[in-house]
Write a protein that holds these residues in place. Structure first.
Motif, short mmCIF file in Angstrom:
data_model
loop_
_atom_site.label_atom_id
_atom_site.label_comp_id
_atom_site.label_asym_id
_atom_site.label_seq_id
_atom_site.Cartn_x
_atom_site.Cartn_y
_atom_site.Cartn_z
N ILE A 91 34.67 36.96 32.04
CA ILE A 91 35.42 36.54 32.84
C ILE A 91 34.95 36.00 34.28
O ILE A 91 34.40 36.89 34.77
N GLU A 92 35.11 34.56 34.30
CA GLU A 92 34.49 34.15 35.63
C GLU A 92 35.48 33.44 36.65
O GLU A 92 36.23 32.89 36.27
N ALA A 93 35.33 34.00 37.81
CA ALA A 93 36.06 33.29 38.97
C ALA A 93 35.11 32.20 39.84
O ALA A 93 34.07 32.45 39.98
N TRP A 94 35.93 31.25 40.03
CA TRP A 94 35.46 30.16 40.60
C TRP A 94 35.91 29.59 41.94
O TRP A 94 37.17 29.43 42.01
N VAL A 95 35.35 29.08 42.65
CA VAL A 95 35.73 28.15 43.77
C VAL A 95 35.07 26.80 43.66
O VAL A 95 34.03 26.63 44.20
N GLY A 96 35.76 25.77 43.27
CA GLY A 96 34.92 24.62 42.90
C GLY A 96 33.96 24.87 41.68
O GLY A 96 34.30 25.44 40.87
N ASP A 97 32.71 24.47 42.09
CA ASP A 97 31.68 24.84 41.05
C ASP A 97 30.98 26.12 41.27
O ASP A 97 29.89 26.22 40.81
N GLN A 98 31.44 26.95 42.56
CA GLN A 98 30.61 28.29 42.94
C GLN A 98 31.26 29.27 42.12
O GLN A 98 32.56 29.45 42.13
N HIS A 99 30.26 30.03 41.34
CA HIS A 99 30.57 31.16 40.67
C HIS A 99 30.78 32.40 41.72
O HIS A 99 29.76 32.96 42.07
N ILE A 100 31.98 32.78 41.98
CA ILE A 100 31.91 33.96 43.12
C ILE A 100 32.24 35.17 42.68
O ILE A 100 32.40 36.23 43.46
N GLY A 101 32.39 35.34 41.19
CA GLY A 101 32.77 36.69 40.92
C GLY A 101 32.98 36.82 39.21
O GLY A 101 33.16 35.70 38.90
N GLY A 102 33.00 38.00 38.85
CA GLY A 102 33.28 38.04 37.47
C GLY A 102 32.97 39.30 36.84
O GLY A 102 32.64 40.22 37.45
N LEU A 103 33.29 39.35 35.61
CA LEU A 103 33.21 40.64 34.67
C LEU A 103 33.01 40.62 33.49
O LEU A 103 33.31 39.34 32.76
N TYR A 104 32.36 41.42 32.60
CA TYR A 104 31.99 41.17 31.15
C TYR A 104 32.59 42.38 30.46
O TYR A 104 32.58 43.52 31.20
N GLY A 105 32.72 42.53 29.28
CA GLY A 105 33.06 43.91 28.41
C GLY A 105 33.35 43.30 26.85
O GLY A 105 33.15 42.26 26.47
N VAL A 106 33.76 43.95 26.21
CA VAL A 106 33.93 44.08 24.68
C VAL A 106 35.30 44.31 24.48
O VAL A 106 36.17 45.01 24.79
#
Length: 242
Positions: A139-154
């Motif tokens: 799961i990815e958070a963006w401002v414009g094309d900047q990847h500002i945070g996220g997480l991953y899991g199963v």
């Protein structure tokens, strides 16, 4: 009472050859087994039993089932008024499975508060394989094309097992968590597993759950045992969640 010795797995053992989670140590909390491998089959068997791998580079693979378990009910995420206001102003969006490799690599970067990373090259490769066959998700958070945070899991059945998160800007991981929890509510998930208790997670609404209750939920809700595919295909505006 004498504590059972640490159970050692062999790579040739069946994927589900874990001891009962009740055999996990109390110190260190939750250590259950060592060895084995990080095959897709063994990882899925572990998660469905309330077990996850966590170890440092140079150690054998260590398998854990801590008690109590840190979990978050998807509809219980605490979003402060300040965070809601910040999310409205940030013009951020959140996507699903658009940048899994970038997300796990960002999660693996060393942070000032820790030495090294537990996302070893072998762990990274294992979760990349899980993602390739549809079990692991980012799961990815963006401002414009900047990847500002996220997480991953199963995801297995109606349970999402969170693995790691990162922020490259203020509240980046929280934005991803907001979108994930709303999506889990919409899709009928019962639980987000956060693994180990922390004050940060508790501040977001996580709770302590006895191991037995956690395992009972998994036995009920880790079905169907098939990859979950019904993630949002379009970016989610954070403003729409506020």
């Amino acid at each position: 009472m004498n504590r059972p010795p640490l159970h050692w797995l062999q790579a040739t053992d069946p994927p589900d050859a874990f001891p009962p989670v009740e055999h996990a140590m109390t110190e260190p909390n939750g250590l259950l087994a060592a060895g084995g491998d990080l095959s897709t089959e063994r990882l899925l068997a572990a998660y469905a039993r309330g077990i996850f791998p966590w170890y440092d580079e140079g150690q054998p693979i260590l398998w854990w089932s801590p008690a109590p378990r840190c979990v978050l009910r998807p509809d219980s995420l605490h979003v402060s008024r300040r965070l809601r206001q910040y999310a409205k102003r940030a013009a951020a969006t959140v996507t699903f499975n658009r940048a899994f490799e970038a997300t796990i690599d960002a999660c693996a970067e060393e942070r000032p508060s820790q030495l090294g990373t537990w996302i070893t090259p072998d762990m990274r490769a294992a979760y990349m394989r899980l993602h390739d066959v549809g079990w692991a998700h980012s799961i990815e958070a963006w401002v414009g094309d900047q990847h500002i945070g996220g997480l991953y899991g199963v995801a297995i059945g109606k349970v999402f097992f969170g693995e790691s998160m990162f922020s490259a800007a203020d509240n980046g991981s929280k934005f991803a968590m907001m979108a994930l929890c709303q999506t889990l509510v919409d899709k009928g998930f019962s639980l987000l597993d956060c693994q180990v208790v922390s004050q940060h997670l508790l501040s977001l609404g996580a709770e302590h759950l006895p191991r037995g209750e956690f395992v009972d939920i998994l036995e009920r809700d880790c079905f169907p045992h098939a990859p979950f595919k019904d993630w949002p295909s379009d970016p989610i505006s954070l403003a729409s969640l506020c």
